[in-house]
Design an enzyme around this catalytic site. Sequence first.
Site, PDB file in Angstrom:
ATOM      1  N   ASN A  87     -13.811  42.669 -11.108  1.00 28.53           N
ATOM      2  CA  ASN A  87     -14.331  42.264 -12.416  1.00 28.53           C
ATOM      3  C   ASN A  87     -14.775  43.460 -13.250  1.00 28.53           C
ATOM      4  O   ASN A  87     -15.590  44.268 -12.790  1.00 28.53           O
ATOM      5  CB  ASN A  87     -15.560  41.372 -12.220  1.00 28.53           C
ATOM      6  CG  ASN A  87     -15.216  39.990 -11.733  1.00 28.53           C
ATOM      7  OD1 ASN A  87     -14.094  39.732 -11.300  1.00 28.53           O
ATOM      8  ND2 ASN A  87     -16.175  39.089 -11.807  1.00 28.53           N
ATOM      9  N   GLY A  97     -19.288  43.486 -10.984  1.00 28.90           N
ATOM     10  CA  GLY A  97     -20.017  44.718 -11.323  1.00 28.90           C
ATOM     11  C   GLY A  97     -19.235  45.979 -11.015  1.00 28.90           C
ATOM     12  O   GLY A  97     -19.780  46.960 -10.512  1.00 28.90           O
ATOM     13  N   ASP A 103     -16.519  32.707 -15.573  1.00 29.94           N
ATOM     14  CA  ASP A 103     -17.269  33.757 -14.880  1.00 29.94           C
ATOM     15  C   ASP A 103     -18.733  33.317 -14.730  1.00 29.94           C
ATOM     16  O   ASP A 103     -19.371  32.905 -15.708  1.00 29.94           O
ATOM     17  CB  ASP A 103     -17.176  35.037 -15.746  1.00 29.94           C
ATOM     18  CG  ASP A 103     -17.655  36.281 -15.026  1.00 29.94           C
ATOM     19  OD1 ASP A 103     -17.628  36.294 -13.786  1.00 29.94           O
ATOM     20  OD2 ASP A 103     -18.026  37.248 -15.718  1.00 29.94           O
TER      21      ASP A 103
HETATM   22  P1  13P Z   1     -19.413  45.155 -15.067  1.00 30.70           P
HETATM   23  O1  13P Z   1     -20.699  44.947 -15.800  1.00 30.70           O
HETATM   24  O2  13P Z   1     -19.541  46.238 -14.044  1.00 30.70           O
HETATM   25  O3  13P Z   1     -18.261  45.378 -15.966  1.00 30.70           O
HETATM   26  O4  13P Z   1     -19.118  43.808 -14.242  1.00 30.70           O
HETATM   27  C1  13P Z   1     -18.586  42.675 -14.884  1.00 30.70           C
HETATM   28  C2  13P Z   1     -18.639  41.458 -14.054  1.00 30.70           C
HETATM   29  O5  13P Z   1     -18.916  41.482 -12.868  1.00 30.70           O
HETATM   30  C3  13P Z   1     -18.309  40.196 -14.717  1.00 30.70           C
HETATM   31  O6  13P Z   1     -18.518  39.102 -13.874  1.00 30.70           O
HETATM   32  O1  G3H Z   2     -21.267  39.433 -15.308  1.00 32.72           O
HETATM   33  C1  G3H Z   2     -21.463  39.306 -16.513  1.00 32.72           C
HETATM   34  C2  G3H Z   2     -20.371  39.606 -17.475  1.00 32.72           C
HETATM   35  O2  G3H Z   2     -20.332  40.968 -17.780  1.00 32.72           O
HETATM   36  C3  G3H Z   2     -20.487  38.736 -18.691  1.00 32.72           C
HETATM   37  O3  G3H Z   2     -21.497  39.172 -19.523  1.00 32.72           O
HETATM   38  O4  G3H Z   2     -22.809  37.098 -20.011  1.00 32.72           O
HETATM   39  O5  G3H Z   2     -22.970  39.104 -21.497  1.00 32.72           O
HETATM   40  O6  G3H Z   2     -20.898  37.685 -21.467  1.00 32.72           O
HETATM   41  P1  G3H Z   2     -22.079  38.202 -20.693  1.00 32.72           P
HETATM   42 ZN    ZN Z   3     -20.123  39.362 -12.480  1.00 31.64          ZN
END
Ligand code: 13P
Ligand code: G3H
Ligand code: ZN
Length: 330
Positions: A275, A233, A93
């Site tokens: 996500n 998001g 990610d």
């Molecule tokens: P949220 O913060 O809305 O759960 O989104 C997560 C995300 O986009 C991880 O890449």
């Molecule tokens: O988009 C971000 C994800 O929610 C991952 O979050 O970098 O705190 O693991 P993190």
């Molecule tokens: Zn993200």
Amino acid sequence: MISFKDIGLVNTRDMLKKAATGGYAVPAYNFNNMEQLQAIIQACVETRSPVILQVSSGARKYANQTLLRYMAQGAVAYARELGCEIPIALHLDHGDTFELCQNCIDMGFSSVMIDGSHHSYEQNIELTARVVEFAHRHDITVEGELGVLAGVEDEVSSETSSYTNPAEVEDFVKRTKVDSLAISIGTSHGANKFTLKQCKNNEKGVWVPPPLRFDILAEVEKRLKGFPIVLHGSSSVPEEEVKTINRYGGKLENAIGIPEDQLRKAAALSVSKINIDSDGRLAMTAAIRKVFSESPEEFDPRKYLGPARDSLKRLYMHKVNHVLGSAGKA
Ligand code: 13P
Ligand code: G3H
Ligand code: ZN
């Protein structure tokens, strides 16, 4: 180099193509620890949903990259043991460099995201195309991003969003050869996605966020027919979880997410990967705070991580059954 195929994972090509034309989205759930992974696998096996296990670079630092890779391998075996071989992808990610993507590919990931959205358009293309060229040699799928989301994206944070320009998507996909594209249509990372100023207070006194830009999604869809679109998001920030957290000593203010009906609508269109991370964090925190407050004598982690895992599983099942529509698509 470890091949993802040898450890029973799949890349995201088929699962996202099917979702793009099938009117549903595959869940991409972030994980950092065993309880989250158990909940994801239990929920997706029980609902027969394909799933993308997401690892951020923050998660790699927190949990150790080798351990996470073996956990994903264990997840494949665990799903089989639970009686169903659902398609499971292991995805990086918000990869921000070629080297990070290369390293994950070497470690057995089946899919990577290269997030060049903070670069100029041409630099984004150059970086993304380089990752795709390397990844495709190993049959690894790649997600790119065009447009910037507000909120925190791993260690990069952006105060304001800039929507994806639909006029750019065709050229971007053609020149980079990405397999899927994350776009910005009004979602945002974290639990505070909107300021109260951006929202409307309805007759029930509930803050309603601005609707997603379905006009942009429609323009993108017109230019990239049947192509998998990704929404980051996309947590809905359930009011009940926020209330529980605050009732038991937490302090979350103005926590507002993306309404579920908006996500359902997006999943029925070309959005094929959604996500979700923050909702899981909220569900876990609420369950743990409740145990700590109601049973202060407990000090066995299983006594609070167990309820947190149960709550996560319920959340993940709810998403695939009622929001993303991926139940039964494995
Ligand atoms: P949220 O913060 O809305 O759960 O989104 C997560 C995300 O986009 C991880 O890449
Ligand atoms: O988009 C971000 C994800 O929610 C991952 O979050 O970098 O705190 O693991 P993190
Ligand atoms: Zn993200």
